[in-house]
Design an enzyme around this catalytic site. Structure first.
Site, short mmCIF file in Angstrom:
data_model
loop_
_atom_site.label_atom_id
_atom_site.label_comp_id
_atom_site.label_asym_id
_atom_site.label_seq_id
_atom_site.Cartn_x
_atom_site.Cartn_y
_atom_site.Cartn_z
N ASN A 14 35.05 42.85 34.49
CA ASN A 14 35.87 43.48 35.54
C ASN A 14 36.12 44.93 35.14
O ASN A 14 36.93 45.19 34.26
CB ASN A 14 37.19 42.69 35.67
CG ASN A 14 38.14 43.35 36.65
OD1 ASN A 14 37.76 44.24 37.41
ND2 ASN A 14 39.40 42.90 36.63
N LYS A 16 37.50 47.23 36.80
CA LYS A 16 38.74 47.77 37.39
C LYS A 16 38.47 49.17 37.97
O LYS A 16 37.38 49.43 38.46
CB LYS A 16 39.86 47.78 36.35
CG LYS A 16 39.99 46.44 35.62
CD LYS A 16 41.27 46.30 34.86
CE LYS A 16 41.21 45.04 34.04
NZ LYS A 16 42.50 44.65 33.49
N HIS A 100 43.57 38.22 41.05
CA HIS A 100 43.71 38.88 39.75
C HIS A 100 45.17 39.30 39.55
O HIS A 100 45.84 39.71 40.49
CB HIS A 100 42.79 40.10 39.66
CG HIS A 100 42.73 40.67 38.28
ND1 HIS A 100 43.68 41.54 37.81
CD2 HIS A 100 41.88 40.44 37.25
CE1 HIS A 100 43.40 41.83 36.54
NE2 HIS A 100 42.31 41.17 36.18
N GLU A 102 46.59 41.86 38.44
CA GLU A 102 47.00 43.20 38.89
C GLU A 102 47.19 43.22 40.40
O GLU A 102 48.03 43.96 40.91
CB GLU A 102 45.96 44.23 38.41
CG GLU A 102 46.11 44.48 36.91
CD GLU A 102 44.80 44.72 36.18
OE1 GLU A 102 43.80 45.10 36.81
OE2 GLU A 102 44.80 44.51 34.95
N GLU A 172 44.12 33.54 33.12
CA GLU A 172 44.41 34.84 32.52
C GLU A 172 45.92 35.01 32.38
O GLU A 172 46.59 35.46 33.33
CB GLU A 172 43.87 35.96 33.40
CG GLU A 172 42.38 35.90 33.61
CD GLU A 172 41.82 37.27 33.97
OE1 GLU A 172 41.06 37.81 33.19
OE2 GLU A 172 42.21 37.81 35.03
N GLY A 178 45.01 43.27 29.06
CA GLY A 178 45.07 44.69 28.72
C GLY A 178 46.10 45.03 27.66
O GLY A 178 46.43 46.20 27.45
N SER A 218 42.47 40.19 27.00
CA SER A 218 42.19 40.85 25.72
C SER A 218 41.11 40.13 24.90
O SER A 218 41.22 40.04 23.67
CB SER A 218 43.48 41.03 24.91
OG SER A 218 44.36 41.90 25.60
#
Ligand code: PEP
Length: 257
Positions: A14, A16, A100, A102, A172, A178, A218
């Protein structure tokens, strides 16, 4: 009775809101070479929308699939800034991310919207990686399994069993995305096993054992092998490390069985 075969592992990158047309093209060439060297691992990359076509050209005829980071749940019309399933297909994308963290927690997408996007993509013949995962405070309150179950049940509402071959789940944990903090292999395995149990109760044990469940959060070239070795972990969804060609190549290689 023989145990069901483990499904083919799948690794996603991904990107992003990163890369340029030039750096994305270089990255795509590197990912293609890594995937060609690792038969038996399915690989998909998710570049930003503007680069779908240029990355798709580089991937054409090779083992790496093209995915989009988002899609509209609507078919067409006056929805400024949105991108439809038909447009994604027209650009050569065969995968999309839904839910996702985010998009859930920064953009504010609800479970209902994630479900609508999932259903729209599957109906259009686009495979979906449905992402779920708990926030840190939910983990600390012992709610990991409840949060995952709620997001899975809501995300898959109305999804028929015959669409499941086009579905992957990504677990996730939000606190791991991240941040450089990774779930331990044992914690990842426990969450994945519970997700599989939920899938079995919605569909059937056979369906549940065939659905790939990726770990994301991560993942690096140093921790991937141990995470991917867990019995219910069928590969990974990778953010930061997917932008580093050598690291991502090592991650792909470590998913090989
Ligand atoms: C992600 O964006 O899905 C992700 C897991 O990011 P990172 O690998 O950077 O934690």
């Amino acid at each position: 009775m023989p145990l069901p075969q483990r499904p083919i592992p799948i690794v996603g990158g991904n990107w992003k809101m990163n890369t340029t047309r030039a750096t994305g093209s270089d990255l795509a060439r590197a990912v293609r070479a890594s995937a060609e060297a690792a038969p038996g691992v399915e690989v998909v990359v998710f570049p930003p929308f503007p680069y779908l076509m240029s990355v798709g050209e580089i991937l054409k005829g090779g083992p790496v699939a093209l995915g989009a980071q988002d899609v509209s749940e609507r078919a067409d019309g006056a929805f400024t800034g949105e991108v439809s399933c038909a447009m994604l297909r027209d650009c050569g994308a065969s995968w999309v991310l839904a839910g996702h963290s985010e998009r859930r927690h920064v953009i504010g997408e609800s479970d209902a919207l994630v479900n609508a996007k999932t259903r729209a993509a599957l109906a259009a013949g686009i495979s979906v990686i449905l992402c779920v995962g708990e926030k840190l405070e939910q983990r600390e309150a012992g709610q990991t399994n409840v949060v995952n179950e709620t997001q899975i049940r809501a995300g898959l509402a109305g999804v028929e069993p015959n669409a499941l071959s086009c579905l992957v789940i990504a677990y996730e944990p939000v606190w791991a995305i991240g941040t450089g903090r990774t779930a331990s292999p044992a914690d990842a395995q426990a969450a994945h096993a519970h997700i599989r149990k939920v899938l079995a109760s919605i569909y059937s044990p056979d369906h549940a054992s065939a659905i790939r469940i990726q770990y994301g959060g991560s993942v690096t070239s140093s921790n991937a092998a141990e995470l991917f070795a867990q019995p219910d972990v069928n590969g990974g969804l990778i953010g930061g490390a997917s932008l580093k060609p050598v690291d991502f190549g090592q991650i792909i290689a470590s998913a090989k069985r």
